[in-house]
Design an enzyme around this catalytic site. Structure first.
Site, mmCIF file in Angstrom:
data_model
loop_
_atom_site.group_PDB
_atom_site.id
_atom_site.type_symbol
_atom_site.label_atom_id
_atom_site.label_comp_id
_atom_site.label_asym_id
_atom_site.label_seq_id
_atom_site.Cartn_x
_atom_site.Cartn_y
_atom_site.Cartn_z
ATOM 1 N N CYS A 71 -28.398 29.552 37.698
ATOM 2 C CA CYS A 71 -29.055 30.931 38.091
ATOM 3 C C CYS A 71 -29.644 30.878 39.101
ATOM 4 C CB CYS A 71 -30.111 31.432 37.046
ATOM 5 S SG CYS A 71 -29.725 31.525 35.237
ATOM 6 N N GLU A 114 -15.289 8.335 36.533
ATOM 7 C CA GLU A 114 -15.420 9.686 37.433
ATOM 8 C C GLU A 114 -13.924 10.210 37.453
ATOM 9 O OE1 GLU A 114 -17.149 11.382 38.874
ATOM 10 O OE2 GLU A 114 -16.161 11.957 40.702
ATOM 11 N N HIS A 126 -9.001 -1.861 21.926
ATOM 12 C CA HIS A 126 -10.070 -1.392 20.628
ATOM 13 C C HIS A 126 -10.291 -0.066 20.150
ATOM 14 C CE1 HIS A 126 -11.304 -5.854 21.346
ATOM 15 N NE2 HIS A 126 -11.409 -5.468 22.562
#
Ligand code: M6R
Length: 603
Positions: free
Chosen positions: A2, A476, A499
Protein backbone atom coordinates in the site's frame (compact mmCIF):
# COMPACT_ATOMS: atom_id res chain seq x y z
CA UNK A 1 2.64 -2.63 -0.89
CA UNK A 2 0.00 0.00 0.00
CA UNK A 3 1.07 3.53 -0.78
CA UNK A 4 -0.60 6.61 0.62
CA UNK A 5 -0.44 10.24 -0.29
CA UNK A 6 -2.27 13.38 0.81
CA UNK A 7 -2.11 17.04 -0.18
CA UNK A 8 -3.56 20.25 1.25
CA UNK A 9 -3.10 23.10 -1.20
CA UNK A 10 -4.62 26.20 -2.76
CA UNK A 11 -5.30 24.52 -6.11
CA UNK A 12 -6.97 21.34 -7.36
CA UNK A 13 -5.02 18.40 -5.98
CA UNK A 14 -6.39 15.46 -8.03
CA UNK A 15 -3.74 15.73 -10.80
CA UNK A 16 -0.99 16.03 -8.16
CA UNK A 17 -2.29 13.05 -6.24
CA UNK A 18 -2.37 11.02 -9.45
CA UNK A 19 1.22 11.93 -10.28
CA UNK A 20 2.28 10.94 -6.80
CA UNK A 21 0.35 7.66 -6.93
CA UNK A 22 2.19 6.73 -10.12
CA UNK A 23 5.44 7.09 -8.24
CA UNK A 24 4.16 4.67 -5.60
CA UNK A 25 3.10 2.17 -8.26
CA UNK A 26 6.42 0.31 -8.04
CA UNK A 27 5.52 -0.85 -4.52
CA UNK A 28 2.92 -3.28 -5.92
CA UNK A 29 -0.87 -2.98 -5.52
CA UNK A 30 -4.19 -4.32 -6.72
CA UNK A 31 -6.53 -1.30 -6.59
CA UNK A 32 -6.36 2.44 -6.24
CA UNK A 33 -8.52 5.32 -5.12
CA UNK A 34 -8.72 9.02 -4.37
CA UNK A 35 -10.93 11.36 -2.35
CA UNK A 36 -11.09 15.14 -2.13
CA UNK A 37 -12.99 17.66 -0.11
CA UNK A 38 -15.30 19.71 -2.35
CA UNK A 39 -17.07 22.52 -0.53
CA UNK A 40 -16.52 20.54 2.65
CA UNK A 41 -18.09 17.33 1.31
CA UNK A 42 -16.04 14.25 0.60
CA UNK A 43 -16.08 12.90 -2.97
CA UNK A 44 -14.32 9.72 -3.95
CA UNK A 45 -13.34 7.66 -6.99
CA UNK A 46 -11.92 4.11 -6.78
CA UNK A 47 -11.03 1.35 -9.20
CA UNK A 48 -9.86 -2.23 -9.01
CA UNK A 49 -6.64 -2.93 -10.91
CA UNK A 50 -4.00 -0.57 -12.20
CA UNK A 51 -3.82 3.19 -11.69
CA UNK A 52 -4.66 3.65 -15.35
CA UNK A 53 -8.18 2.41 -14.52
CA UNK A 54 -8.46 5.01 -11.78
CA UNK A 55 -7.25 7.58 -14.28
CA UNK A 56 -10.00 6.51 -16.70
CA UNK A 57 -12.60 6.90 -13.97
CA UNK A 58 -11.21 10.31 -13.07
CA UNK A 59 -11.56 11.39 -16.68
CA UNK A 60 -15.30 10.66 -16.39
CA UNK A 61 -15.80 11.95 -12.82
CA UNK A 62 -13.88 15.11 -12.09
CA UNK A 63 -12.70 15.56 -8.51
CA UNK A 64 -12.18 19.28 -7.96
CA UNK A 65 -10.93 20.16 -4.50
CA UNK A 66 -7.89 21.62 -2.76
CA UNK A 67 -7.45 18.92 -0.12
CA UNK A 68 -7.28 15.24 -0.95
CA UNK A 69 -5.87 11.80 -0.27
CA UNK A 70 -5.10 8.83 -2.52
CA UNK A 71 -4.04 5.23 -2.16
CA UNK A 72 -2.69 2.17 -3.87
CA UNK A 73 -3.94 -0.93 -2.03
CA UNK A 74 -2.26 -4.30 -1.62
CA UNK A 75 -4.95 -6.51 -0.12
CA UNK A 76 -4.48 -7.91 3.36
CA UNK A 77 -8.03 -8.08 4.77
CA UNK A 78 -10.73 -8.32 2.10
CA UNK A 79 -10.13 -9.35 -1.47
CA UNK A 80 -8.90 -6.91 -4.11
CA UNK A 81 -12.04 -5.11 -5.34
CA UNK A 82 -13.46 -1.64 -5.74
CA UNK A 83 -15.54 -2.18 -2.59
CA UNK A 84 -12.38 -2.74 -0.53
CA UNK A 85 -10.27 -0.10 -2.26
CA UNK A 86 -9.33 2.93 -0.18
CA UNK A 87 -10.22 5.65 0.70
CA UNK A 88 -12.66 4.04 3.09
CA UNK A 89 -15.53 6.44 3.84
CA UNK A 90 -18.01 7.10 6.60
CA UNK A 91 -20.41 10.00 7.03
CA UNK A 92 -17.59 12.01 8.66
CA UNK A 93 -14.24 10.90 7.28
CA UNK A 94 -12.34 9.37 4.36
CA UNK A 95 -9.25 7.41 5.28
CA UNK A 96 -6.34 5.66 3.56
CA UNK A 97 -4.16 3.16 5.38
CA UNK A 98 -0.94 1.25 4.92
CA UNK A 99 -0.42 -1.58 7.42
CA UNK A 100 -2.61 -3.94 9.40
CA UNK A 101 -5.01 -3.15 12.25
CA UNK A 102 -4.58 -6.25 14.39
CA UNK A 103 -7.57 -5.64 16.68
CA UNK A 104 -10.04 -4.74 13.92
CA UNK A 105 -12.40 -7.59 14.85
CA UNK A 106 -12.56 -6.45 18.46
CA UNK A 107 -13.20 -2.86 17.39
CA UNK A 108 -15.87 -3.91 14.93
CA UNK A 109 -17.61 -5.99 17.59
CA UNK A 110 -17.63 -2.99 19.94
CA UNK A 111 -19.14 -0.83 17.23
CA UNK A 112 -22.21 -3.09 17.32
CA UNK A 113 -24.75 -2.34 14.63
CA UNK A 114 -22.60 0.06 12.58
CA UNK A 115 -22.87 -0.99 8.94
CA UNK A 116 -19.48 -1.47 7.27
CA UNK A 117 -19.06 -0.57 3.62
CA UNK A 118 -16.02 -2.85 3.13
CA UNK A 119 -14.35 -6.05 4.35
CA UNK A 120 -11.20 -4.25 5.41
CA UNK A 121 -9.47 -3.97 8.77
CA UNK A 122 -9.01 -0.28 7.91
CA UNK A 123 -12.69 0.50 8.26
CA UNK A 124 -12.56 -0.19 11.98
CA UNK A 125 -10.35 2.92 12.33
CA UNK A 126 -12.59 5.07 10.14
CA UNK A 127 -15.64 4.03 12.15
CA UNK A 128 -13.86 4.56 15.47
CA UNK A 129 -12.84 8.09 14.54
CA UNK A 130 -16.35 8.79 13.25
CA UNK A 131 -17.78 7.63 16.57
CA UNK A 132 -15.58 10.05 18.51
CA UNK A 133 -16.38 12.94 16.16
CA UNK A 134 -20.09 12.22 16.48
CA UNK A 135 -19.75 12.37 20.24
CA UNK A 136 -18.70 16.00 19.70
CA UNK A 137 -14.97 15.50 20.21
CA UNK A 138 -12.55 17.73 18.31
CA UNK A 139 -9.83 16.25 16.09
CA UNK A 140 -7.29 17.06 18.80
CA UNK A 141 -9.35 15.07 21.29
CA UNK A 142 -10.34 12.23 18.99
CA UNK A 143 -6.98 11.35 17.42
CA UNK A 144 -5.15 10.44 20.65
CA UNK A 145 -8.11 8.23 21.60
CA UNK A 146 -7.95 6.51 18.22
CA UNK A 147 -4.19 6.02 18.55
CA UNK A 148 -4.70 4.46 21.97
CA UNK A 149 -7.36 2.06 20.80
CA UNK A 150 -5.82 0.65 17.61
CA UNK A 151 -3.14 -2.03 17.59
CA UNK A 152 -0.85 -3.06 14.76
CA UNK A 153 1.03 -1.17 12.08
CA UNK A 154 -0.37 1.83 10.31
CA UNK A 155 0.28 4.93 8.31
CA UNK A 156 -2.95 6.88 7.89
CA UNK A 157 -4.07 9.94 5.97
CA UNK A 158 -7.54 11.25 6.75
CA UNK A 159 -9.98 13.79 5.31
CA UNK A 160 -12.57 15.23 7.69
CA UNK A 161 -15.92 16.28 6.21
CA UNK A 162 -16.48 20.02 6.67
CA UNK A 163 -12.74 20.72 7.20
CA UNK A 164 -11.30 21.44 3.74
CA UNK A 165 -8.48 23.42 5.37
CA UNK A 166 -6.75 20.43 6.97
CA UNK A 167 -5.52 16.90 6.48
CA UNK A 168 -4.80 14.50 9.35
CA UNK A 169 -2.15 11.78 9.29
CA UNK A 170 -0.64 9.33 11.76
CA UNK A 171 1.89 6.53 11.92
CA UNK A 172 3.00 3.54 13.94
CA UNK A 173 5.18 0.87 12.38
CA UNK A 174 4.60 1.95 8.77
CA UNK A 175 6.66 4.83 7.38
CA UNK A 176 5.22 8.27 6.65
CA UNK A 177 6.89 11.45 5.45
CA UNK A 178 5.65 15.05 5.51
CA UNK A 179 6.59 17.36 2.62
CA UNK A 180 6.86 21.13 3.09
CA UNK A 181 5.95 23.10 -0.04
CA UNK A 182 5.26 26.76 -0.84
CA UNK A 183 1.78 27.29 0.53
CA UNK A 184 0.95 23.59 0.32
CA UNK A 185 1.78 20.56 2.40
CA UNK A 186 2.03 16.88 1.55
CA UNK A 187 2.13 13.53 3.25
CA UNK A 188 3.26 10.27 1.66
CA UNK A 189 4.51 6.75 2.26
CA UNK A 190 7.95 7.54 0.97
CA UNK A 191 10.10 10.36 -0.30
CA UNK A 192 9.71 9.20 -3.91
CA UNK A 193 6.03 10.14 -3.77
CA UNK A 194 6.79 13.66 -2.55
CA UNK A 195 9.93 14.80 -4.36
CA UNK A 196 8.06 15.94 -7.50
CA UNK A 197 6.64 18.67 -5.24
CA UNK A 198 9.30 19.36 -2.63
CA UNK A 199 12.66 18.14 -1.32
CA UNK A 200 11.98 19.46 2.20
CA UNK A 201 10.80 16.46 4.14
CA UNK A 202 10.35 15.31 7.66
CA UNK A 203 9.93 11.67 8.64
CA UNK A 204 7.32 11.13 11.30
CA UNK A 205 8.38 9.07 14.31
CA UNK A 206 6.56 6.23 16.04
CA UNK A 207 3.12 7.29 17.32
CA UNK A 208 3.28 10.76 15.78
CA UNK A 209 0.06 12.16 14.46
CA UNK A 210 -0.22 15.42 12.58
CA UNK A 211 -2.64 18.09 11.42
CA UNK A 212 -1.49 19.49 8.09
CA UNK A 213 -2.51 23.03 7.17
CA UNK A 214 -1.51 24.68 3.90
CA UNK A 215 1.36 26.46 5.65
CA UNK A 216 2.39 24.22 8.53
CA UNK A 217 2.36 20.85 10.21
CA UNK A 218 1.27 20.47 13.84
CA UNK A 219 2.85 17.23 14.98
CA UNK A 220 1.68 15.58 18.20
CA UNK A 221 3.07 12.70 20.20
CA UNK A 222 1.76 11.47 23.54
CA UNK A 223 -0.40 14.57 23.97
CA UNK A 224 2.37 17.08 23.24
CA UNK A 225 3.25 19.25 20.28
CA UNK A 226 6.66 18.07 19.01
CA UNK A 227 9.23 19.27 16.49
CA UNK A 228 10.68 16.92 13.90
CA UNK A 229 13.79 17.71 11.93
CA UNK A 230 13.34 18.80 8.31
CA UNK A 231 15.80 17.12 5.98
CA UNK A 232 16.57 17.66 2.30
CA UNK A 233 15.96 14.64 0.10
CA UNK A 234 18.56 13.93 -2.57
CA UNK A 235 16.07 11.89 -4.59
CA UNK A 236 15.17 13.08 -8.05
CA UNK A 237 11.65 14.21 -8.88
CA UNK A 238 12.02 12.85 -12.39
CA UNK A 239 10.07 9.70 -13.24
CA UNK A 240 12.36 6.75 -13.94
CA UNK A 241 11.65 5.53 -17.47
CA UNK A 242 12.19 2.24 -19.27
CA UNK A 243 14.70 3.77 -21.70
CA UNK A 244 13.31 1.83 -24.64
CA UNK A 245 13.17 -1.53 -22.84
CA UNK A 246 9.88 -3.39 -22.77
CA UNK A 247 10.13 -3.91 -19.02
CA UNK A 248 11.89 -2.24 -16.12
CA UNK A 249 13.26 -5.63 -15.17
CA UNK A 250 15.18 -6.05 -18.43
CA UNK A 251 16.46 -2.49 -18.17
CA UNK A 252 17.64 -3.20 -14.64
CA UNK A 253 19.32 -6.48 -15.65
CA UNK A 254 21.16 -4.62 -18.41
CA UNK A 255 22.15 -1.82 -16.04
CA UNK A 256 24.10 -4.18 -13.82
CA UNK A 257 27.40 -3.76 -15.64
CA UNK A 258 27.30 0.01 -15.13
CA UNK A 259 25.97 -0.22 -11.57
CA UNK A 260 28.68 -2.65 -10.52
CA UNK A 261 31.36 -0.71 -12.38
CA UNK A 262 30.41 2.51 -10.55
CA UNK A 263 30.13 0.75 -7.20
CA UNK A 264 33.53 -0.85 -7.70
CA UNK A 265 35.11 2.46 -8.59
CA UNK A 266 34.13 3.81 -5.19
CA UNK A 267 35.28 0.73 -3.26
CA UNK A 268 38.68 -0.24 -4.64
CA UNK A 269 41.98 1.30 -5.54
CA UNK A 270 42.50 0.18 -9.14
CA UNK A 271 46.24 0.85 -9.01
CA UNK A 272 47.04 -1.28 -5.98
CA UNK A 273 44.08 -3.61 -6.58
CA UNK A 274 43.18 -3.40 -2.93
CA UNK A 275 39.86 -2.67 -1.29
CA UNK A 276 39.47 0.99 -0.24
CA UNK A 277 36.05 1.30 1.36
CA UNK A 278 35.68 4.78 2.82
CA UNK A 279 33.70 5.76 5.87
CA UNK A 280 32.81 2.46 7.52
CA UNK A 281 34.28 2.14 10.95
CA UNK A 282 34.02 -1.52 11.93
CA UNK A 283 36.32 -3.09 14.49
CA UNK A 284 36.63 -6.36 12.55
CA UNK A 285 39.23 -7.86 14.89
CA UNK A 286 36.93 -7.79 17.87
CA UNK A 287 33.72 -8.97 16.25
CA UNK A 288 33.02 -12.57 17.24
CA UNK A 289 30.35 -13.26 14.59
CA UNK A 290 27.86 -11.67 12.23
CA UNK A 291 24.06 -11.88 12.14
CA UNK A 292 23.15 -11.47 8.47
CA UNK A 293 19.48 -10.42 8.34
CA UNK A 294 17.09 -9.92 5.42
CA UNK A 295 14.06 -11.17 3.50
CA UNK A 296 13.69 -12.82 0.10
CA UNK A 297 16.49 -11.97 -2.29
CA UNK A 298 18.17 -9.70 0.26
CA UNK A 299 18.34 -12.65 2.65
CA UNK A 300 19.89 -14.77 -0.10
CA UNK A 301 22.58 -12.14 -0.72
CA UNK A 302 23.45 -12.60 2.95
CA UNK A 303 23.44 -16.38 2.51
CA UNK A 304 26.04 -16.07 -0.27
CA UNK A 305 28.06 -13.70 1.91
CA UNK A 306 28.17 -16.29 4.68
CA UNK A 307 30.60 -18.28 2.54
CA UNK A 308 32.73 -15.19 1.92
CA UNK A 309 32.96 -14.05 5.53
CA UNK A 310 33.55 -17.52 6.89
CA UNK A 311 36.30 -18.39 4.42
CA UNK A 312 37.96 -15.04 3.74
CA UNK A 313 37.66 -13.53 7.21
CA UNK A 314 37.21 -16.62 9.37
CA UNK A 315 34.14 -14.95 10.84
CA UNK A 316 31.15 -17.13 11.67
CA UNK A 317 27.91 -15.89 10.12
CA UNK A 318 24.36 -16.65 11.22
CA UNK A 319 22.00 -16.05 8.32
CA UNK A 320 18.67 -14.90 9.66
CA UNK A 321 15.35 -14.72 7.85
CA UNK A 322 14.08 -11.48 9.33
CA UNK A 323 10.52 -12.67 9.95
CA UNK A 324 11.82 -15.63 11.98
CA UNK A 325 14.72 -14.03 13.80
CA UNK A 326 12.97 -12.13 16.56
CA UNK A 327 10.25 -14.67 17.14
CA UNK A 328 12.73 -17.55 17.44
CA UNK A 329 14.16 -15.87 20.54
CA UNK A 330 17.42 -17.79 20.25
CA UNK A 331 20.56 -16.73 22.10
CA UNK A 332 21.95 -13.51 20.57
CA UNK A 333 25.57 -12.48 21.05
CA UNK A 334 25.50 -8.73 21.87
CA UNK A 335 29.07 -8.39 20.58
CA UNK A 336 28.08 -9.72 17.16
CA UNK A 337 27.59 -7.30 14.27
CA UNK A 338 24.13 -7.29 12.70
CA UNK A 339 24.11 -6.59 8.96
CA UNK A 340 20.57 -5.80 7.81
CA UNK A 341 20.26 -6.14 4.03
CA UNK A 342 17.38 -4.48 2.22
CA UNK A 343 16.84 -2.92 -1.17
CA UNK A 344 13.95 -0.71 -0.08
CA UNK A 345 15.03 -0.16 3.49
CA UNK A 346 11.32 -0.29 4.38
CA UNK A 347 10.67 -4.04 4.73
CA UNK A 348 8.81 -4.28 8.01
CA UNK A 349 10.13 -7.76 8.90
CA UNK A 350 13.72 -6.54 8.44
CA UNK A 351 13.02 -3.38 10.41
CA UNK A 352 11.50 -5.38 13.26
CA UNK A 353 14.50 -7.74 13.23
CA UNK A 354 16.83 -4.72 13.33
CA UNK A 355 15.03 -3.41 16.41
CA UNK A 356 15.23 -6.85 18.01
CA UNK A 357 18.98 -7.06 17.33
CA UNK A 358 19.48 -3.56 18.70
CA UNK A 359 17.50 -4.50 21.78
CA UNK A 360 19.95 -7.37 22.29
CA UNK A 361 22.85 -4.92 22.14
CA UNK A 362 24.10 -5.61 18.62
CA UNK A 363 25.59 -2.86 16.47
CA UNK A 364 23.66 -2.46 13.20
CA UNK A 365 25.07 -1.92 9.73
CA UNK A 366 22.35 -1.32 7.11
CA UNK A 367 23.31 -2.53 3.65
CA UNK A 368 20.76 -0.57 1.68
CA UNK A 369 19.81 0.70 -1.73
CA UNK A 370 17.68 3.48 -0.28
CA UNK A 371 19.78 5.53 2.11
CA UNK A 372 16.75 7.72 2.92
CA UNK A 373 14.75 4.82 4.31
CA UNK A 374 13.53 3.87 7.76
CA UNK A 375 16.15 1.12 8.12
CA UNK A 376 18.84 3.64 7.17
CA UNK A 377 17.63 6.02 9.86
CA UNK A 378 17.64 3.28 12.48
CA UNK A 379 21.04 1.77 11.59
CA UNK A 380 24.27 2.73 13.36
CA UNK A 381 26.06 2.83 10.04
CA UNK A 382 24.87 2.58 6.45
CA UNK A 383 26.67 0.95 3.56
CA UNK A 384 24.82 2.13 0.44
CA UNK A 385 24.88 -0.32 -2.46
CA UNK A 386 24.31 2.37 -5.13
CA UNK A 387 22.13 0.30 -7.48
CA UNK A 388 19.86 3.28 -8.28
CA UNK A 389 16.05 3.08 -8.37
CA UNK A 390 14.88 -0.50 -8.87
CA UNK A 391 11.30 -0.46 -10.14
CA UNK A 392 10.74 -4.07 -11.24
CA UNK A 393 9.34 -6.02 -8.29
CA UNK A 394 11.94 -8.75 -8.82
CA UNK A 395 15.23 -7.71 -7.35
CA UNK A 396 18.05 -7.86 -9.93
CA UNK A 397 20.62 -5.07 -9.89
CA UNK A 398 20.06 -4.51 -6.17
CA UNK A 399 20.95 -8.17 -5.59
CA UNK A 400 24.25 -8.06 -7.48
CA UNK A 401 25.06 -4.68 -5.92
CA UNK A 402 24.41 -6.22 -2.49
CA UNK A 403 26.68 -9.15 -3.39
CA UNK A 404 29.44 -6.80 -4.49
CA UNK A 405 29.21 -4.70 -1.31
CA UNK A 406 29.25 -7.84 0.83
CA UNK A 407 32.27 -9.33 -0.95
CA UNK A 408 34.15 -6.03 -0.59
CA UNK A 409 33.24 -5.99 3.09
CA UNK A 410 34.40 -9.59 3.54
CA UNK A 411 37.73 -8.77 1.89
CA UNK A 412 38.11 -5.76 4.16
CA UNK A 413 37.30 -7.94 7.17
CA UNK A 414 39.75 -10.61 6.01
CA UNK A 415 42.54 -8.09 5.64
CA UNK A 416 41.83 -6.54 9.06
CA UNK A 417 41.74 -9.95 10.71
CA UNK A 418 44.86 -11.15 8.91
CA UNK A 419 43.07 -14.10 7.33
CA UNK A 420 43.84 -13.17 3.72
CA UNK A 421 47.12 -11.92 2.36
CA UNK A 422 47.71 -9.12 -0.12
CA UNK A 423 48.05 -11.54 -3.04
CA UNK A 424 44.61 -13.04 -2.40
CA UNK A 425 43.10 -9.59 -2.07
CA UNK A 426 44.72 -8.49 -5.33
CA UNK A 427 43.47 -11.62 -7.10
CA UNK A 428 39.91 -11.04 -5.87
CA UNK A 429 39.91 -7.34 -6.75
CA UNK A 430 41.40 -8.10 -10.17
CA UNK A 431 38.63 -10.62 -10.78
CA UNK A 432 36.01 -8.10 -9.66
CA UNK A 433 37.33 -5.54 -12.12
CA UNK A 434 36.49 -7.98 -14.95
CA UNK A 435 32.90 -8.49 -13.81
CA UNK A 436 31.14 -5.42 -15.31
CA UNK A 437 32.38 -6.23 -18.83
CA UNK A 438 31.56 -9.91 -18.38
CA UNK A 439 28.00 -9.04 -17.34
CA UNK A 440 27.63 -6.73 -20.35
CA UNK A 441 28.74 -9.60 -22.60
CA UNK A 442 26.27 -12.00 -20.97
CA UNK A 443 23.38 -9.58 -21.47
CA UNK A 444 24.35 -9.42 -25.16
CA UNK A 445 23.74 -13.18 -25.29
CA UNK A 446 20.14 -12.70 -24.17
CA UNK A 447 18.84 -14.82 -27.09
CA UNK A 448 20.51 -17.96 -25.72
CA UNK A 449 18.66 -17.52 -22.44
CA UNK A 450 15.42 -16.73 -24.26
CA UNK A 451 15.73 -20.01 -26.17
CA UNK A 452 16.29 -21.90 -22.95
CA UNK A 453 13.39 -20.11 -21.27
CA UNK A 454 11.07 -20.92 -24.18
CA UNK A 455 11.85 -24.58 -23.67
CA UNK A 456 10.84 -24.16 -19.99
CA UNK A 457 7.62 -22.30 -20.62
CA UNK A 458 5.35 -25.34 -20.43
CA UNK A 459 7.03 -26.88 -17.41
CA UNK A 460 5.00 -27.14 -14.23
CA UNK A 461 8.06 -27.44 -11.99
CA UNK A 462 11.81 -26.91 -12.06
CA UNK A 463 14.75 -27.61 -9.79
CA UNK A 464 17.78 -25.39 -9.29
CA UNK A 465 20.92 -27.04 -7.90
CA UNK A 466 24.27 -25.69 -6.74
CA UNK A 467 27.03 -26.34 -4.22
CA UNK A 468 29.01 -23.96 -2.06
CA UNK A 469 28.49 -20.35 -3.13
CA UNK A 470 26.17 -21.59 -5.86
CA UNK A 471 23.77 -23.16 -3.37
CA UNK A 472 22.21 -19.87 -2.15
CA UNK A 473 22.31 -18.76 -5.77
CA UNK A 474 20.25 -21.85 -6.68
CA UNK A 475 17.71 -20.70 -4.08
CA UNK A 476 17.70 -17.28 -5.74
CA UNK A 477 17.27 -18.90 -9.17
CA UNK A 478 14.21 -20.78 -7.95
CA UNK A 479 12.79 -17.68 -6.26
CA UNK A 480 13.23 -15.62 -9.42
CA UNK A 481 11.64 -18.28 -11.64
CA UNK A 482 8.59 -18.78 -9.45
CA UNK A 483 7.89 -15.13 -8.66
CA UNK A 484 8.12 -14.08 -12.31
CA UNK A 485 6.88 -17.00 -14.40
CA UNK A 486 4.71 -18.75 -11.75
CA UNK A 487 6.51 -22.03 -12.56
CA UNK A 488 6.93 -23.86 -9.30
CA UNK A 489 10.66 -24.06 -8.62
CA UNK A 490 12.82 -25.29 -5.75
CA UNK A 491 16.46 -24.60 -5.03
CA UNK A 492 18.57 -27.32 -3.43
CA UNK A 493 22.17 -27.97 -2.49
CA UNK A 494 23.20 -30.36 -5.28
CA UNK A 495 24.47 -32.90 -2.74
CA UNK A 496 21.12 -32.91 -0.98
CA UNK A 497 19.18 -34.00 -4.08
CA UNK A 498 19.72 -37.68 -3.36
CA UNK A 499 18.11 -37.23 0.07
CA UNK A 500 14.64 -36.55 -1.31
CA UNK A 501 14.14 -34.38 -4.39
CA UNK A 502 15.65 -37.04 -6.63
CA UNK A 503 12.24 -38.73 -6.42
CA UNK A 504 10.88 -35.91 -8.57
CA UNK A 505 13.32 -36.45 -11.42
CA UNK A 506 11.84 -37.62 -14.69
CA UNK A 507 11.95 -36.45 -18.29
CA UNK A 508 9.48 -33.63 -17.56
CA UNK A 509 11.48 -32.02 -14.76
CA UNK A 510 14.07 -29.44 -15.84
CA UNK A 511 17.04 -29.38 -13.46
CA UNK A 512 19.10 -26.22 -13.79
CA UNK A 513 22.57 -26.66 -12.35
CA UNK A 514 24.93 -23.83 -11.46
CA UNK A 515 28.41 -25.26 -11.85
CA UNK A 516 31.17 -22.66 -11.95
CA UNK A 517 34.82 -23.70 -12.06
CA UNK A 518 35.29 -24.05 -8.30
CA UNK A 519 36.30 -26.55 -5.64
CA UNK A 520 32.85 -28.15 -5.75
CA UNK A 521 32.68 -28.65 -9.53
CA UNK A 522 33.72 -32.32 -9.50
CA UNK A 523 30.95 -33.23 -7.10
CA UNK A 524 28.37 -31.11 -8.92
CA UNK A 525 29.20 -32.88 -12.19
CA UNK A 526 28.56 -36.20 -10.46
CA UNK A 527 25.14 -34.93 -9.35
CA UNK A 528 24.35 -34.00 -12.95
CA UNK A 529 25.06 -37.59 -13.94
CA UNK A 530 22.62 -38.77 -11.27
CA UNK A 531 19.96 -36.62 -12.94
CA UNK A 532 20.88 -37.99 -16.38
CA UNK A 533 20.80 -41.58 -15.14
CA UNK A 534 17.13 -41.08 -14.23
CA UNK A 535 16.23 -39.61 -17.63
CA UNK A 536 16.13 -36.14 -16.10
CA UNK A 537 16.67 -33.04 -18.16
CA UNK A 538 19.80 -31.29 -16.86
CA UNK A 539 20.64 -27.78 -18.01
CA UNK A 540 24.00 -26.58 -16.82
CA UNK A 541 25.58 -23.14 -16.54
CA UNK A 542 29.31 -23.75 -16.42
CA UNK A 543 32.72 -22.69 -17.75
CA UNK A 544 34.08 -23.88 -21.11
CA UNK A 545 36.21 -26.40 -19.27
CA UNK A 546 33.27 -27.57 -17.18
CA UNK A 547 31.21 -27.96 -20.37
CA UNK A 548 33.82 -30.33 -21.83
CA UNK A 549 33.43 -32.55 -18.79
CA UNK A 550 29.65 -32.73 -18.89
CA UNK A 551 29.36 -35.61 -21.30
CA UNK A 552 26.85 -35.98 -24.09
CA UNK A 553 23.28 -34.89 -23.85
CA UNK A 554 23.58 -32.30 -21.12
CA UNK A 555 22.24 -28.96 -22.28
CA UNK A 556 24.51 -26.18 -21.19
CA UNK A 557 25.35 -22.53 -21.48
CA UNK A 558 29.02 -21.65 -21.39
CA UNK A 559 29.80 -18.91 -18.89
CA UNK A 560 32.87 -16.66 -18.90
CA UNK A 561 35.84 -17.82 -16.82
CA UNK A 562 35.68 -16.20 -13.42
CA UNK A 563 37.49 -16.46 -10.08
CA UNK A 564 35.52 -19.05 -8.06
CA UNK A 565 34.91 -16.66 -5.15
CA UNK A 566 33.59 -14.00 -7.49
CA UNK A 567 31.38 -16.37 -9.49
CA UNK A 568 28.02 -15.49 -7.77
CA UNK A 569 28.19 -11.99 -9.23
CA UNK A 570 28.28 -13.44 -12.71
CA UNK A 571 26.08 -16.51 -12.29
CA UNK A 572 23.31 -14.30 -10.87
CA UNK A 573 22.77 -12.86 -14.35
CA UNK A 574 21.69 -16.01 -16.27
CA UNK A 575 19.22 -16.92 -13.55
CA UNK A 576 17.68 -13.46 -13.90
CA UNK A 577 17.59 -13.70 -17.69
CA UNK A 578 16.02 -17.17 -17.65
CA UNK A 579 13.32 -16.06 -15.20
CA UNK A 580 12.69 -12.88 -17.20
CA UNK A 581 12.43 -14.66 -20.55
CA UNK A 582 10.25 -17.43 -19.08
CA UNK A 583 7.89 -14.76 -17.73
CA UNK A 584 7.77 -13.00 -21.10
CA UNK A 585 7.14 -16.35 -22.84
CA UNK A 586 4.30 -17.15 -20.44
CA UNK A 587 2.84 -13.65 -20.69
CA UNK A 588 2.92 -12.84 -16.99
CA UNK A 589 3.15 -9.33 -15.58
CA UNK A 590 6.94 -9.08 -15.46
CA UNK A 591 7.36 -5.84 -13.54
CA UNK A 592 4.50 -6.40 -11.13
CA UNK A 593 3.92 -10.13 -10.73
CA UNK A 594 0.59 -11.07 -9.22
CA UNK A 595 0.22 -10.76 -5.45
CA UNK A 596 3.72 -9.35 -4.97
CA UNK A 597 4.78 -5.99 -3.63
CA UNK A 598 8.11 -4.23 -4.02
CA UNK A 599 8.10 -2.74 -0.60
CA UNK A 600 6.64 -5.17 1.93
CA UNK A 601 5.45 -3.03 4.80
CA UNK A 602 3.24 -5.50 6.63
CA UNK A 603 4.23 -8.55 8.66
O1 M6R B 1 13.38 -4.30 -0.07
P1 M6R B 1 13.94 -5.57 0.47
O2 M6R B 1 15.28 -5.91 -0.11
O3 M6R B 1 13.99 -5.59 1.97
O4 M6R B 1 12.94 -6.69 0.00
C1 M6R B 1 13.11 -8.02 0.40
C2 M6R B 1 12.24 -8.95 -0.39
O5 M6R B 1 10.89 -8.59 -0.28
C3 M6R B 1 12.62 -8.96 -1.88
O6 M6R B 1 13.95 -9.28 -2.07
C4 M6R B 1 11.74 -9.97 -2.65
O7 M6R B 1 12.05 -11.26 -2.26
C5 M6R B 1 11.88 -9.78 -4.16
N1 M6R B 1 10.59 -9.93 -4.77
C6 M6R B 1 12.80 -10.76 -4.79
O8 M6R B 1 12.92 -10.58 -6.16
Amino acid sequence: MCGIVGIVAGRDVAPLLLESLKRLEYRGYDSAGMAVLRNGAIERVRAEGKIVRLEERLAQTQLPGHTGIAHTRWATHGRPSERNAHPIMTSRVALVHNGIIENFAELQAEQGSVAYESDTDTESVAQLLTQYLEQGKSIEEAMPLVMDRIRGAFALAILIAGRPDILVAARRGSPLAIGYGEGEMYVGSDALALVPFTNRLCYLEEDDWVILHRDRAEIYNQGRLVNREIVYSMLSGAITGKDGYRHFMMKEIAEQSVVLGDALASAIDPASRQVALPGLDIDWKNIPRISMIGCGTAYLAGAVAKYWFERLASLPVDTEIASEYRYRQGPVDPQALAIVISQSGETIDSLAALRYARGKGQRIVGLLNNPESTIARESDAVLPVHAGPEIGVASTKAFTAQLLALLILAIQAGRARGTINAATETALVSALIEVPAQIAALVQRREEFATLAHALRDSQHALYLGRGLSYPLALEGALKLKELSYIHAEGYPAGEMKHGPIALIDETMPVIVLAPEDEWLEKTLANIQEVRARSGRAICFTSAQGARRLGDGVEHIVMPDVHPWVSPLLYAVPIQLVAYEAAVARGTDVDQPRNLAKSVTVE
